[in-house]
Design a protein around this motif. Structure first.
Motif, short mmCIF file in Angstrom:
data_model
loop_
_atom_site.label_atom_id
_atom_site.label_comp_id
_atom_site.label_asym_id
_atom_site.label_seq_id
_atom_site.Cartn_x
_atom_site.Cartn_y
_atom_site.Cartn_z
N SER A 118 5.89 -9.40 12.65
CA SER A 118 6.00 -8.00 12.24
C SER A 118 4.72 -7.54 11.56
N TYR A 119 4.08 -8.46 10.86
CA TYR A 119 2.81 -8.13 10.21
C TYR A 119 1.82 -7.58 11.23
N HIS A 120 1.74 -8.26 12.37
CA HIS A 120 0.79 -7.84 13.40
C HIS A 120 1.32 -6.68 14.25
N LYS A 121 2.58 -6.73 14.63
CA LYS A 121 3.12 -5.75 15.59
C LYS A 121 3.60 -4.45 14.98
N GLN A 122 4.11 -4.48 13.76
CA GLN A 122 4.71 -3.28 13.17
C GLN A 122 3.91 -2.68 12.01
N LEU A 123 3.42 -3.53 11.14
CA LEU A 123 2.80 -3.06 9.90
C LEU A 123 1.66 -2.07 10.15
N MET A 124 0.79 -2.39 11.06
CA MET A 124 -0.39 -1.54 11.29
C MET A 124 -0.04 -0.17 11.86
N LYS A 125 1.17 0.00 12.35
CA LYS A 125 1.61 1.28 12.89
C LYS A 125 2.23 2.18 11.83
N GLU A 126 2.48 1.63 10.65
CA GLU A 126 3.13 2.38 9.58
C GLU A 126 2.15 3.35 8.90
N ASP A 127 2.65 4.51 8.51
CA ASP A 127 1.79 5.49 7.86
C ASP A 127 1.24 4.97 6.53
N PHE A 128 1.98 4.16 5.82
CA PHE A 128 1.50 3.66 4.53
C PHE A 128 0.42 2.59 4.67
N TYR A 129 0.25 2.03 5.86
CA TYR A 129 -0.73 0.96 6.06
C TYR A 129 -2.14 1.40 5.66
N ARG A 130 -2.48 2.64 5.88
CA ARG A 130 -3.81 3.15 5.55
C ARG A 130 -3.96 3.47 4.06
N GLN A 131 -2.91 3.19 3.31
CA GLN A 131 -2.95 3.46 1.88
C GLN A 131 -2.95 2.19 1.03
N VAL A 132 -2.50 1.07 1.56
CA VAL A 132 -2.53 -0.18 0.81
C VAL A 132 -3.93 -0.77 0.87
N THR A 133 -4.26 -1.58 -0.11
CA THR A 133 -5.52 -2.31 -0.06
C THR A 133 -5.16 -3.80 0.00
N ILE A 134 -5.64 -4.47 1.01
CA ILE A 134 -5.19 -5.82 1.33
C ILE A 134 -6.24 -6.85 0.88
N ARG A 135 -5.72 -7.92 0.26
CA ARG A 135 -6.56 -9.06 -0.11
C ARG A 135 -5.85 -10.32 0.36
N ASN A 136 -6.63 -11.28 0.86
CA ASN A 136 -6.01 -12.55 1.24
C ASN A 136 -5.70 -13.36 -0.01
N SER A 137 -4.96 -14.44 0.15
CA SER A 137 -4.49 -15.21 -1.01
C SER A 137 -5.65 -15.80 -1.82
N LYS A 138 -6.72 -16.20 -1.16
CA LYS A 138 -7.86 -16.77 -1.89
C LYS A 138 -8.51 -15.71 -2.77
N THR A 139 -8.65 -14.52 -2.25
CA THR A 139 -9.23 -13.44 -3.05
C THR A 139 -8.28 -13.04 -4.18
#
Length: 188
Positions: free
Chosen positions: A157-178
């Motif tokens: 779902s992370y790959h297939k659905q998340l990027m299509k959501e309107d809120f996706y362009r509003q979150v700021t993403i960091r990987n676990s190491k960061t």
């Protein structure tokens, strides 16, 4: 014993969304550090080029937000979304993470909520996803997402659905190491 000014000053991290990606929305970290120092913040530091800014301040949070909104409007108008967290809030969210976050998964990311976004709507949408080979934790500061295997990533779902959501362009993403490095920066 700590000095009085150290006691009243809080440590913060400001996470910028969508800067220095593919040559777009360029922000030179040394220039940003100087601008933030000139605004009266102390111990200003950055970590990597993706917009992780650390500082200390005695000002109320609302005043800090207003100053950064003005700074971005005047100098970086492409910065529309950012997250501001105190050390205390960041540590509290991190301590509440489930056991799976501390395991060796194929991928782990944090979708940090930004100041202007509808957090409840984002959580509601992600709760509706059918998870496949992945796990999610809803924190106060963001959504923590783990993917168990790399081979299944394109089906998640992370790959297939998340990027299509309107809120996706509003979150700021960091990987676990960061995310872990941010915690260490805040604590030192």
């Amino acid at each position: 014993m700590k000095k009085l000014e150290e006691i009243s000053s809080l440590s913060y991290v400001l996470l910028l969304r969508g800067i220095n990606v593919g040559g777009k929305n360029k922000v030179v970290m040394s220039e940003l550090r100087q601008l933030v120092t000139d605004m009266g913040f102390a111990n200003v530091k950055t970590y990597i080029n993706s917009g992780n800014l650390f500082f200390q301040s005695e000002k109320p949070r609302a005043d800090i937000l207003a100053q950064f909104e003005q700074l971005f409007a005047e100098n970086y108008p492409f910065i529309q979304y950012f997250s501001l967290f105190s050390q205390e809030d960041y540590e509290k969210d991190y301590r509440a993470l489930p056991d799976w976050w501390h395991r060796d998964l194929a991928r782990k990311d944090v979708l940090f909520f930004t100041e202007k976004m509808d957090k409840e709507r984002a959580v509601e949408r992600v709760r509706s996803f059918s998870l496949r080979d992945e796990v999610v934790h809803f924190g106060v500061l963001g959504i923590y997402w783990g993917k168990y295997t790399e081979s299944e990533y394109l089906k998640t779902s992370y790959h297939k659905q998340l990027m299509k959501e309107d809120f996706y362009r509003q979150v700021t993403i960091r990987n676990s190491k960061t995310a872990e490095k941010i915690l260490k920066f805040l604590q030192h």
